[in-house]
Motif scaffolding. Structure first.
Motif, short mmCIF file in Angstrom:
data_model
loop_
_atom_site.label_atom_id
_atom_site.label_comp_id
_atom_site.label_asym_id
_atom_site.label_seq_id
_atom_site.Cartn_x
_atom_site.Cartn_y
_atom_site.Cartn_z
N LEU A 35 0.95 -1.11 -0.10
CA LEU A 35 -0.02 0.02 0.07
C LEU A 35 0.81 1.11 0.06
N THR A 36 0.63 2.04 -0.70
CA THR A 36 1.24 3.48 -1.01
C THR A 36 0.25 4.50 -0.19
N VAL A 37 1.03 5.23 0.79
CA VAL A 37 0.58 6.32 1.43
C VAL A 37 1.14 7.61 1.32
N ASP A 51 2.98 -4.06 3.32
CA ASP A 51 4.18 -3.53 2.64
C ASP A 51 3.95 -1.94 2.38
N TRP A 52 4.29 -1.09 3.30
CA TRP A 52 4.27 0.32 3.50
C TRP A 52 4.93 0.82 2.42
N ASN A 53 4.62 1.59 1.19
CA ASN A 53 5.49 2.53 0.59
C ASN A 53 5.07 3.96 1.09
N ASP A 89 -2.60 4.60 -2.72
CA ASP A 89 -3.88 3.89 -1.86
C ASP A 89 -4.60 4.66 -0.95
N ILE A 90 -3.75 5.23 -0.21
CA ILE A 90 -4.34 6.00 1.22
C ILE A 90 -3.60 7.66 1.15
N GLY A 91 -4.45 8.28 1.49
CA GLY A 91 -3.86 9.72 1.37
C GLY A 91 -4.35 10.62 2.49
N SER A 110 -8.41 9.19 3.45
CA SER A 110 -9.24 8.66 2.37
C SER A 110 -8.63 7.44 1.77
N MET A 111 -9.19 6.63 1.07
CA MET A 111 -8.71 5.41 0.52
C MET A 111 -9.10 5.18 -1.00
#
Length: 369
Positions: free
Chosen positions: A41-43, A78-80, A103-105, A260-261
């Motif tokens: 997941l990219t945050v 696996d966080w980016n 993905d999440i911001g 938000s996602m």
């Protein structure tokens, strides 16, 4: 068989048993490790970890999600971590999530009054509360009561709302000169973001749109004489060096952040992960509010320690300021009504909660609909 041989045989049997148990445990551990499904997941946020809300997100939200998922061992994230304009520029997180670039911001809502107006309810009701925790919880309660709000977010911007949050305990005005009378604001230029610029226009000041990271340079180069900010940000971004006068109007707390996602990302992760992401988002909201409160008073002291001066306004000046404001709340409610949302009732509900909580309301916005 000799006594020594018997003893050695017993030792060998015991060692084999211990080795067997050891191999079984290693196999069991490796099986558990292999069974955890890794989900990338990219945050994102355009702001760097210098910003309090990003720092708390990194230090609380991400590890807390990891901890709760580890309790079952079924999934691992696996966080980016893509903060500081790595993926999205200032004001660009909403669109980055909409188009699947992350993905999440963490969305800063005042950049988007035309797209997601509901989330700016605390911006259009200044001088109502300084309790950021109450403001954030109330916004979430309203979303729960009116699910059509989040439904529109999904339909229009391909996103799933996780929570509202805020780091602004109370907006103040920071100036490069002392202000004794509200008339002194006339003709000045003050920078801010989106809706908060309207806080000073009724006083005859000109609002200059800018991001938090640009406030310092705007003032130091003479582009503006001041800015709308809050004590913690003034210390974090060293605004006391260029705007050493905090005009303590106490415009109030605002919930400027949305976790938000991306809808497709939300749908593809397992139900267990979805629940954890949502539950921890709510806890992040409360943790951020606590950290904001912890830092707020300390930041006021630090502002003075670094050479700043806090200029307190009288109650009469606060009332005069409140009356100078345009009726942003009515405009906001009308806009929601035109979008098919019960804007007038939502505003009444918000103000009812604030009154019930005994907040220091200077202007009852719902009574002017």
């Amino acid at each position: 068989m000799s006594k020594v041989s018997i003893i050695l045989k017993r030792i060998m049997i015991r060692l084999r048993s211990l080795l067997y148990l050891f191999l079984i445990s290693i196999f069991s551990l490796s099986t558990n490790v292999r069974s955890a499904e890794v989900i990338p997941l990219t945050v994102i946020d355009a702001y760097a970890p210098t910003a309090l809300w990003v720092r708390v997100f990194m230090n609380y939200y991400l590890p807390e999600v990891d901890r709760r998922l580890a309790e079952t061992g079924n999934y691992e994230i696996d966080w980016n971590r893509a903060f500081g304009r790595t993926v999205a520029k200032t004001g660009g997180v909403l669109e980055a999530l909409q188009y699947g670039l992350a993905d999440i911001g963490i969305i800063t809502s005042p950049y988007h009054p035309d797209k997601i107006p509901f989330f700016n309810i605390s911006y259009v009701t200044p001088l109502v509360t300084k309790d950021i925790g109450l403001a954030a919880r109330t916004v979430d309660l309203l979303i729960e009561k009116y699910p059509e709000i989040s439904d529109q977010t999904v339909e229009d911007y391909n996103q799933v709302f996780l929570t509202t949050a805020g780091v602004i305990d109370s907006y103040q005005v920071f100036m490069n000169q002392s202000i004794d009378s509200l008339d002194q604001f006339r003709g000045t230029k003050i920078c801010g973001v989106g809706l908060n610029l309207r806080y000073v226009q009724g006083l005859g000041a000109a609002g200059v749109p800018a991001g938090l990271g640009d406030y310092y340079n705007n003032i130091s180069t003479g582009l503006t004489e001041g800015t709308l900010a809050w004590a913690e940000s003034a210390v974090a971004y060293k605004l006391y060096e260029v705007a050493p006068y905090m005009i303590d109007i106490g415009l109030g707390a605002v919930t400027s952040k949305i976790i938000s996602m991306n809808k497709r990302s939300f749908d593809r992760v397992p139900e267990e992960v979805r629940l954890v992401l949502q539950e921890v988002a709510t806890d992040y909201r409360d943790e951020l509010a606590k950290e904001t409160d912890r830092r707020a008073e300390r930041s006021r002291h630090e502002f003075e320690e670094f050479g700043g001066t806090i200029v307190s306004l009288t109650d009469d000046q606060r009332i005069e300021w409140a009356n100078s404001l345009p009726n942003m709340a009515k405009e906001w409610a009308t806009d929601l009504e035109e979008r098919g949302l019960p804007g007038n009732q939502i505003l009444r509900d918000y103000m009812d909660i604030m009154r019930a909580e005994g907040q220091p309301i200077v202007r009852n916005w719902d009574q002017e609909l």
